[in-house]
Scaffold this active site. Structure first.
Site, PDB file in Angstrom:
ATOM      1  N   THR A  49       0.881  -1.180   0.000  1.00  0.00           N
ATOM      2  CA  THR A  49       0.000   0.000   0.000  1.00  0.00           C
ATOM      3  C   THR A  49       0.913   1.223   0.000  1.00  0.00           C
ATOM      4  O   THR A  49       1.412   1.617  -1.047  1.00  0.00           O
ATOM      5  CB  THR A  49      -0.944  -0.005   1.219  1.00  0.00           C
ATOM      6  OG1 THR A  49      -0.183  -0.176   2.413  1.00  0.00           O
ATOM      7  CG2 THR A  49      -1.952  -1.138   1.091  1.00  0.00           C
ATOM      8  N   THR A 106       0.442  -4.376  12.649  1.00  0.00           N
ATOM      9  CA  THR A 106      -0.589  -4.106  11.663  1.00  0.00           C
ATOM     10  C   THR A 106      -0.092  -4.355  10.271  1.00  0.00           C
ATOM     11  O   THR A 106       0.549  -3.511   9.685  1.00  0.00           O
ATOM     12  CB  THR A 106      -1.024  -2.657  11.778  1.00  0.00           C
ATOM     13  OG1 THR A 106      -1.452  -2.473  13.091  1.00  0.00           O
ATOM     14  CG2 THR A 106      -2.140  -2.354  10.820  1.00  0.00           C
ATOM     15  N   ASN A 137       0.090  11.119   6.407  1.00  0.00           N
ATOM     16  CA  ASN A 137      -1.153  10.722   7.063  1.00  0.00           C
ATOM     17  C   ASN A 137      -2.177  11.835   7.191  1.00  0.00           C
ATOM     18  O   ASN A 137      -3.221  11.644   7.809  1.00  0.00           O
ATOM     19  CB  ASN A 137      -0.838  10.112   8.429  1.00  0.00           C
ATOM     20  CG  ASN A 137      -0.234   8.725   8.258  1.00  0.00           C
ATOM     21  OD1 ASN A 137      -0.890   7.825   7.767  1.00  0.00           O
ATOM     22  ND2 ASN A 137       1.033   8.587   8.620  1.00  0.00           N
ATOM     23  N   SER A 163      -5.904   7.120   3.974  1.00  0.00           N
ATOM     24  CA  SER A 163      -5.297   5.797   3.822  1.00  0.00           C
ATOM     25  C   SER A 163      -5.704   4.947   4.998  1.00  0.00           C
ATOM     26  O   SER A 163      -6.301   5.427   5.945  1.00  0.00           O
ATOM     27  CB  SER A 163      -3.781   5.903   3.729  1.00  0.00           C
ATOM     28  OG  SER A 163      -3.250   6.481   4.898  1.00  0.00           O
TER      29      SER A 163
END
Lengths: 395, 395
Positions: free
Chosen positions: A154, A187, A390, A395
């Site tokens: 990603t 994660t 961010n 995202s």
């Protein structure tokens, strides 16, 4: 150096149009056996994505024949419709694999594990995904691991793969993860393969042992995702029977390698920071203290500024309750890159002796003087680029 | 609108050279009575600055005559020498106040509370500080609250003061705090004064009640300091006897006002964010869930980017263990600035309807559907300016 390095696996990664960039976004990894042993470790977040719910159920019998992974959408918080999308995806993978294998080679939907990653709260483009499944199954080959590793990226800037070579067998792995990267486990999505002969119970135990001290000790930004999944597939194609502890050691090697690569590629980071707590009363205490430091934004910004501001370390250590980590605060020592800047909670060597600018890697050691246990948690610094990545887009 | 607004108090703030900028850095607040009632709430960090250790001891008898506060150094992690510096400071304040008062007006060191703020792990410049005490005591006056409020500022850009006016009595307060700002209680120094007639037990109970729902519910950056101190001084000069609950209500008003000012001036912030959790099983559960969201860097960067990325809210909610906050994750609703973007953990109203750019203040509401309790925790967004302020120099 990939999920297709062990014998008995094929993989592919294709562009299905889920990513707006047109990059590869659907991967399929197939275990051609003879065994179909499988295990998975899944996010501890109570909010769980549809593919996590599906995979928990599908792997509960200790067997799987394939994993399908997509980037471009997490399929989390999408309700019953989102779960139906995951179910449909697994069915479609099973159908096209069965058709390709011909009579006697049927695969059921319950033998297909599903992983998704991307934005939460948005439905997947199912027609695009199913088209991607067709193309990926069509493209499966025994050297396809690298393409699969690229398809699950990603915000990752590099594909992450690892290999542990043993005598006659091996463990290969791939992982993605750059943001919303914190333990429980870390994660990310990861598929680890082996051609060892192992049963489901040993595979499950070995995978849990390996992830506990590797992915679970990465904490890039303190944020635990809804989609964390580590899948292990064992084909048995090497014919080598492997004991649980041997398997756990090889898995740990691969998972540690992948974990280090996750930290090295974390969003916007300029430093990789190993926070090691020594002489703790037990391992859980050491992890709790290390995690308190790795979650301190003030500590992380100081490291970005190449500032060995140990007051921010000690103040973070002090937030861990005594019942979690018994220690005497007056005995705390802190060493940064080899310089003991804090001794017995007081001023130690001059902080000016610490060089943080020379290397991306930073080592912080906290001595609790409370026992003999130790643990290391990896994190990153908090930078302008992290804030930019961010805040500038979803995202 | 300051600590000298209630009757019976004098204050001053002077420049003693502790701050490199030459700004005011030493404050003294004196309670001229007739009562000398005092209470304090101190940091829950296990690493405690010398002035915190001193003040806990000095206030344990429920009485104090003065508070001396310095910026330009926290006097934390400075060992026995640092504690001696704090002791010496209290003695010096007592000596000069006694000399100024003349026979019968003697003040003991044990009636002087001490607060320090600034960099951890560095000794104070004691001669400069003691010189500042001389100048401050010399400058004490009944309208000196504003000068004192300025002298305790560190990275604060504005002085923070508040007043609750009642019938015949009042509560005044000042606070500093802009970074390392998290509860337990919130990382800051505050002096609150009242001319009400109250005893020490009521003062202590009312102060704890007031801070629990105000300062303790500010979490700007998740980092708990070693120096948090809120001091209450009651002079009784109004002659009005006040019940504990009346006092608690007035204190809560002042502490809430000061807390809101802390959030509004937090380092580098561009948004003040109120995270309200409703229909929780109990208040602790509501606070735990709210705090998980206010500590999510991904949530905080999204708000900086004016992005109502509710997946980052829901994923943070999901990290709170069930024994801390029982709720069914499938029933979660999230509303951002009045738009219910997440309904029953799934997609609600279009996120495009949320306007975050129009106002500095942002309201997030999370409905747990698990009871009737609620709580609000305030935080800020995570911005480039926060990273800059906390990486470019030591603080």
């Amino acid at each position: 150096m990939s999920v297709t390095a062990p014998q008995g696996f094929r993989a592919a990664g294709v562009a299905a149009g889920l990513k707006s960039t047109g990059a590869r976004d659907v991967a399929v990894v197939v275990n051609d056996g003879p065994l179909a042993t499988a295990a998975a470790v899944l996010t501890s977040n109570r909010v769980q994505a549809a593919p996590v719910l599906w995979t928990r159920q599908a792997v509960s019998d200790g067997a799987a024949r394939a994993v399908v992974l997509n980037s471009g959408g997490a399929n989390a918080c999408t309700g019953p419709d989102g779960f139906a999308d995951t179910h449909r995806t697994a069915e479609h993978v099973a159908d096209v694999l069965s058709a390709a294998a011909g009579p006697g080679g049927e695969v059921g939907a319950g033998d297909v594990l599903v992983c998704s990653t991307g934005l939460i709260g948005v439905r997947l483009d199912l027609p695009a995904l199913l088209g991607g499944v067709d193309a990926a199954v069509d493209a499966l080959h025994a050297a396809g691991g690298d393409e699969a590793a690229h398809a699950i990226m990603t915000t990752d800037t590099v594909a992450k793969q690892a290999l542990a070579q043993r005598d006659g067998w091996s463990v290969g792995g791939m992982a993605k993860g750059a943001g919303m990267l914190a333990p429980g486990l870390a994660t990310m999505l990861s598929v680890v393969t082996t051609d060892a002969v192992v049963d489901a119970a040993a595979a499950d135990a070995a995978l849990r042992a390996a992830t506990r001290t590797t992915f679970d000790r990465v904490d890039s930004d303190g944020c635990l995702s809804t989609n964390d999944t580590v899948v292990l597939l064992a084909s048995g194609a090497s014919g080598v029977e492997v004991a649980e502890d041997e398997l756990a050691a090889a898995l740990t090697e691969v998972c540690a390698d992948l974990s280090r690569r996750l930290v090295a590629d974390a969003e916007g980071a300029s430093h990789d920071i190993a926070v090691t707590v020594t002489n703790a009363s037990d391992e859980d205490a050491a992890v709790a203290v290390a995690r308190a430091v790795t979650r301190s934004n003030l500590f992380k910004t100081a490291i970005f500024g190449n500032d060995p501001n140990w007051g921010r370390i000690v103040s973070a250590v002090g937030t861990v309750p005594e019942h979690v980590a018994p220690y005497d605060p007056l005995t705390l020592d802190v060493t940064v890159n080899g310089v003991q800047v804090c001794r017995a909670q007081g001023v130690g060597e001059p902080r000016e002796l610490v060089d943080l600018a020379a290397d991306r890697e930073v080592h912080v050691e906290i001595d609790l003087h409370a026992g003999t246990a130790s643990a290391t948690v990896w994190t990153n610094d908090l930078t302008h680029d992290y804030v930019h990545e961010n805040s500038a887009y979803s995202s």
